[in-house]
Design a protein around this motif. Structure first.
Motif, PDB file in Angstrom:
ATOM      1  N   PRO A 229    -119.422  17.244  -4.628  1.00 50.64           N
ATOM      2  CA  PRO A 229    -119.987  16.648  -5.629  1.00 50.64           C
ATOM      3  C   PRO A 229    -119.642  17.693  -7.016  1.00 50.64           C
ATOM      4  O   PRO A 229    -119.647  19.008  -6.768  1.00 50.64           O
ATOM      5  CB  PRO A 229    -121.519  16.408  -5.589  1.00 50.64           C
ATOM      6  N   THR A 230    -119.425  17.144  -8.072  1.00 57.86           N
ATOM      7  CA  THR A 230    -119.068  17.716  -9.215  1.00 57.86           C
ATOM      8  C   THR A 230    -119.903  17.069 -10.308  1.00 57.86           C
ATOM      9  O   THR A 230    -120.189  15.819 -10.137  1.00 57.86           O
ATOM     10  CB  THR A 230    -117.700  17.809  -9.736  1.00 57.86           C
ATOM     11  N   PHE A 245    -119.445  12.997  -9.851  1.00 55.20           N
ATOM     12  CA  PHE A 245    -118.069  12.472  -9.021  1.00 55.20           C
ATOM     13  C   PHE A 245    -117.777  13.705  -8.222  1.00 55.20           C
ATOM     14  O   PHE A 245    -118.458  15.010  -7.992  1.00 55.20           O
ATOM     15  CB  PHE A 245    -117.273  12.112 -10.202  1.00 55.20           C
ATOM     16  N   TRP A 246    -117.040  13.350  -6.906  1.00 51.62           N
ATOM     17  CA  TRP A 246    -116.558  13.993  -6.242  1.00 51.62           C
ATOM     18  C   TRP A 246    -115.238  14.633  -6.576  1.00 51.62           C
ATOM     19  O   TRP A 246    -114.282  13.691  -6.746  1.00 51.62           O
ATOM     20  CB  TRP A 246    -116.264  13.287  -4.696  1.00 51.62           C
ATOM     21  N   MET A 247    -115.052  16.016  -6.327  1.00 52.30           N
ATOM     22  CA  MET A 247    -113.566  16.506  -6.566  1.00 52.30           C
ATOM     23  C   MET A 247    -113.029  17.108  -5.377  1.00 52.30           C
ATOM     24  O   MET A 247    -113.821  17.931  -4.502  1.00 52.30           O
ATOM     25  CB  MET A 247    -113.795  17.471  -7.691  1.00 52.30           C
ATOM     26  N   ILE A 248    -111.694  17.123  -5.131  1.00 53.37           N
ATOM     27  CA  ILE A 248    -111.000  17.793  -4.296  1.00 53.37           C
ATOM     28  C   ILE A 248    -110.277  18.939  -5.030  1.00 53.37           C
ATOM     29  O   ILE A 248    -109.302  18.561  -5.769  1.00 53.37           O
ATOM     30  CB  ILE A 248    -109.948  17.001  -3.440  1.00 53.37           C
ATOM     31  N   GLU A 249    -110.317  20.185  -4.754  1.00 55.88           N
ATOM     32  CA  GLU A 249    -109.465  21.210  -5.294  1.00 55.88           C
ATOM     33  C   GLU A 249    -108.985  22.239  -4.388  1.00 55.88           C
ATOM     34  O   GLU A 249    -109.808  23.262  -3.979  1.00 55.88           O
ATOM     35  CB  GLU A 249    -110.514  21.971  -6.104  1.00 55.88           C
ATOM     36  N   PRO A 250    -107.693  21.930  -4.096  1.00 54.16           N
ATOM     37  CA  PRO A 250    -106.856  22.952  -3.547  1.00 54.16           C
ATOM     38  C   PRO A 250    -106.592  24.178  -4.463  1.00 54.16           C
ATOM     39  O   PRO A 250    -106.546  24.007  -5.586  1.00 54.16           O
ATOM     40  CB  PRO A 250    -105.460  22.411  -2.809  1.00 54.16           C
ATOM     41  N   GLU A 251    -106.646  25.321  -3.663  1.00 52.76           N
ATOM     42  CA  GLU A 251    -106.181  26.554  -4.549  1.00 52.76           C
ATOM     43  C   GLU A 251    -105.214  27.550  -3.382  1.00 52.76           C
ATOM     44  O   GLU A 251    -105.662  27.476  -2.444  1.00 52.76           O
ATOM     45  CB  GLU A 251    -107.469  27.315  -4.880  1.00 52.76           C
ATOM     46  N   ILE A 252    -104.283  27.981  -3.901  1.00 52.80           N
ATOM     47  CA  ILE A 252    -103.319  28.383  -2.951  1.00 52.80           C
ATOM     48  C   ILE A 252    -102.475  29.645  -3.501  1.00 52.80           C
ATOM     49  O   ILE A 252    -102.193  29.850  -4.645  1.00 52.80           O
ATOM     50  CB  ILE A 252    -102.137  27.418  -2.602  1.00 52.80           C
ATOM     51  N   ALA A 253    -102.965  30.768  -2.844  1.00 55.31           N
ATOM     52  CA  ALA A 253    -101.942  32.133  -3.142  1.00 55.31           C
ATOM     53  C   ALA A 253    -100.559  31.902  -3.116  1.00 55.31           C
ATOM     54  O   ALA A 253     -99.907  31.358  -1.861  1.00 55.31           O
ATOM     55  CB  ALA A 253    -102.579  33.242  -2.157  1.00 55.31           C
ATOM     56  N   PHE A 254     -99.731  32.813  -3.610  1.00 54.35           N
ATOM     57  CA  PHE A 254     -98.286  32.742  -3.640  1.00 54.35           C
ATOM     58  C   PHE A 254     -97.548  31.370  -3.957  1.00 54.35           C
ATOM     59  O   PHE A 254     -96.570  31.104  -3.291  1.00 54.35           O
ATOM     60  CB  PHE A 254     -97.706  33.180  -2.135  1.00 54.35           C
ATOM     61  N   GLY A 433    -107.443  19.906  -9.173  1.00 58.87           N
ATOM     62  CA  GLY A 433    -108.467  18.994  -9.167  1.00 58.87           C
ATOM     63  C   GLY A 433    -108.219  17.626  -9.069  1.00 58.87           C
ATOM     64  O   GLY A 433    -107.423  17.191  -9.924  1.00 58.87           O
ATOM     65  N   LEU A 434    -108.483  16.869  -8.026  1.00 57.63           N
ATOM     66  CA  LEU A 434    -108.323  15.577  -7.791  1.00 57.63           C
ATOM     67  C   LEU A 434    -109.663  14.767  -7.849  1.00 57.63           C
ATOM     68  O   LEU A 434    -110.442  15.309  -7.063  1.00 57.63           O
ATOM     69  CB  LEU A 434    -107.460  15.116  -6.727  1.00 57.63           C
ATOM     70  N   GLY A 435    -109.930  14.058  -9.052  1.00 58.53           N
ATOM     71  CA  GLY A 435    -111.125  13.138  -8.896  1.00 58.53           C
ATOM     72  C   GLY A 435    -111.133  12.234  -8.002  1.00 58.53           C
ATOM     73  O   GLY A 435    -110.439  11.130  -7.760  1.00 58.53           O
ATOM     74  N   PHE A 436    -112.025  12.449  -6.788  1.00 58.84           N
ATOM     75  CA  PHE A 436    -111.844  11.345  -5.702  1.00 58.84           C
ATOM     76  C   PHE A 436    -112.200   9.878  -6.113  1.00 58.84           C
ATOM     77  O   PHE A 436    -111.418   9.174  -5.765  1.00 58.84           O
ATOM     78  CB  PHE A 436    -113.106  11.745  -4.885  1.00 58.84           C
ATOM     79  N   GLU A 437    -112.979   9.707  -7.028  1.00 61.11           N
ATOM     80  CA  GLU A 437    -113.211   8.241  -7.402  1.00 61.11           C
ATOM     81  C   GLU A 437    -111.975   7.732  -8.311  1.00 61.11           C
ATOM     82  O   GLU A 437    -111.737   6.512  -8.250  1.00 61.11           O
ATOM     83  CB  GLU A 437    -114.350   8.227  -8.432  1.00 61.11           C
TER      84      GLU A 437
END
Ligand code: ATP
Ligand code: MN
Length: 464
Positions: A229-230, A245-254, A433-437
């Motif tokens: 939740p955010t 709302f619910w957020m999906i946040e991937p974070e990737i090195a390199f 960040g992707l807003g799940f809703e």
């Protein structure tokens, strides 16, 4: 001997025909005549109802009286091929137990089609309708798809905090978290609120994004994602904004910005495909009831390559467009939903990833381009929705990041930990960040974000 309950989603198995079965659920409708009554029973496991056939020679009319819309039942009987049209099988009732009644004078969800607005006022019961059953089953499957996508690619699910002391992310206004007595605030000598007496000894808020902590995870575990939740105290009463709302946040090195765009595109396509495969009945229902182009639109998003172009190119197209926008467009202004939707729905007719936005309208942590005026940002724009994803390659250079923070006058005293990602073993990295809703809005074709989260939180509304 007690029969084992079969969920209605499993009752349409041809192997069960002729068997004695037990089902439990809520009455959707009841109709019939002096000889036979038909009850449509639903247990939430599927959009489909099972038809219960009640022979009035076997059951007393007085006993059946409380079986009205909304009542809850346990039915034992034989599963038989259906005589009528509309269903393949039905249950010849042999035993009926009424768990609970629902007085027709009071129960708000009677047969007639209610408006979505009316049902929002009945959010405690609306999950019992076909529409909201479908939406929340799809919501579940999408959540599952998201974990599956990242897990299969070796991303680690990182739980970032909901309560935060950093207020510099700038993604939106924050809700303050305090245990101080607001009617009698402790004061410092110069008359300000004395937060050293507050629960955490400083001011704290609900998070607007897990990104900053996500970057700590990515620069240690390599690739992480958050899903939680955010909160944003934005007073914008739009069909696309919630306060929670619910957020999906991937974070990737390199990862650079191009890797980031590839990931975002694969990710959304995976989720849409997953929904088409796992939510067929629910999507067909929504397609029929609300939007006959829904399923077609979902297929087209999977098929088409997303268009990628720069913000500057996007502005050129919008300025050349033969269309009156409510908000004027010019280089340096933030795009409004009407502009985003023009690019997607009218100009390109497919999803668009817009990159390299002006530095001044984006967050401090985005990687600065060589031109000195743009940053390596990327927004994914979708039909019907506008912005569905916002992301960027991050500024990995310690000195540049510090200079940008100072230039913006961002209070950094609580941010030392974030800066150490650049001080010790800094690496190029990216995330979004992707807003799940917003994803659920797109997949269900619903028009209002309040209808894709079970209990929406919006300005002046925290009921249920
Ligand atoms: P918008 O311009 O639409 O307000 P934003 O630029 O504030 O979005 P970000 O801070 O980049 O959005 O957040 C990442 C994603 O979170 C957005 O792309 C969107 O999908 C979603 N999002 C942002 N704010 C909200 C909100 N108030 N309610 C629901 N989803 C949101
Ligand atoms: Mn916003």
């Amino acid at each position: 001997m007690q029969l084992k309950r079969t969920k209605i989603v499993d009752i349409f198995d041809p192997l069960l025909v002729g068997e004695k079965v037990c089902v439990k659920g809520w009455v959707r409708t009841r109709r019939g005549n002096k000889h036979v009554q038909f009850v449509a029973l639903n247990d939430g496991s599927t959009i489909k109802n099972i038809q219960i056939v009640i022979d009035l020679q076997k059951f007393d009319e007085e006993f059946l009286k409380p079986i009205t819309t909304g009542a809850s039942l346990h039915v034992d009987g034989t599963l038989v091929p259906s005589q009528g049209k509309g269903q393949s099988v039905e249950i010849q009732a042999e035993e009926i137990e009424i768990y609970g009644t629902a007085d027709p004078e009071e129960y708000p969800l009677q047969k007639k089609g209610h408006t979505l607005e009316f049902l929002r006022e009945k959010a405690h019961l609306r999950m019992r309708t076909n529409t909201f059953g479908a939406v929340f089953r799809i919501r579940h499957h999408l959540a599952f798809a998201i974990h599956k996508f990242f897990n299969e690619r070796g991303f680690y699910y990182l739980h970032t905090p909901l309560i935060t002391a950093s207020d510099c992310e700038g993604a939106g206004d924050m809700f303050q978290v305090t245990t101080l007595n607001l009617g009698d605030l402790p004061k410092t000598e110069d008359g300000k609120t004395d937060y050293s007496q507050d629960f955490f000894g400083k001011t704290t808020s609900l998070t607007v994004s897990g990104q900053l902590e996500g970057e700590l995870g990515a620069t240690a575990l390599g690739a992480i994602y958050t899903f939680g939740p955010t909160f944003r105290a934005e007073n914008s009463n739009t069909p696309r904004h919630l306060a929670e709302f619910w957020m999906i946040e991937p974070e990737i090195a390199f990862y650079d910005i191009n890797d980031n765009m590839d990931l975002a595109e694969d990710f959304i396509k995976f989720c849409v495909k997953y929904a088409l495969e796992h939510c067929k009945d629910d999507l067909e229902f929504l397609n029929k009831m609300y939007d006959e182009t829904l399923i077609e639109r979902l297929h087209s998003v999977i098929k088409d390559k997303f268009v990628r172009l720069t913000y500057t190119e996007g502005i050129e197209i919008l300025k050349a467009a033969n269309k009156k926008f409510e908000f004027p467009v010019d280089w340096g202004t933030d795009l409004q939903s009407e502009h985003e939707r023009y690019l997607v729905e009218e100009h390109f007719k497919r999803p668009v990833i817009l990159t390299d936005y002006p530095r001044e309208i984006k967050a401090f942590y985005m990687k600065q381009n060589e031109d000195g005026r743009t940053v390596r940002a990327m927004d994914v724009l979708f039909p019907q929705i506008g912005e569905i994803i916002g992301g960027s390659e991050r500024e990995a250079d310690y000195d540049k990041l510090i200079a940008e923070i100072e230039r913006r006058g961002i209070p950094m005293k609580d941010m030392w930990w974030y800066l150490e990602t650049r001080k010790f073993g800094t690496v190029p990295h990216s995330g979004f960040g992707l807003g799940f809703e917003r994803l659920i809005l797109f997949v269900t074709g619903m028009a209002n974000i309040r209808d894709v989260i079970p209990f929406p939180r919006t300005p002046k509304n925290a009921e249920f």
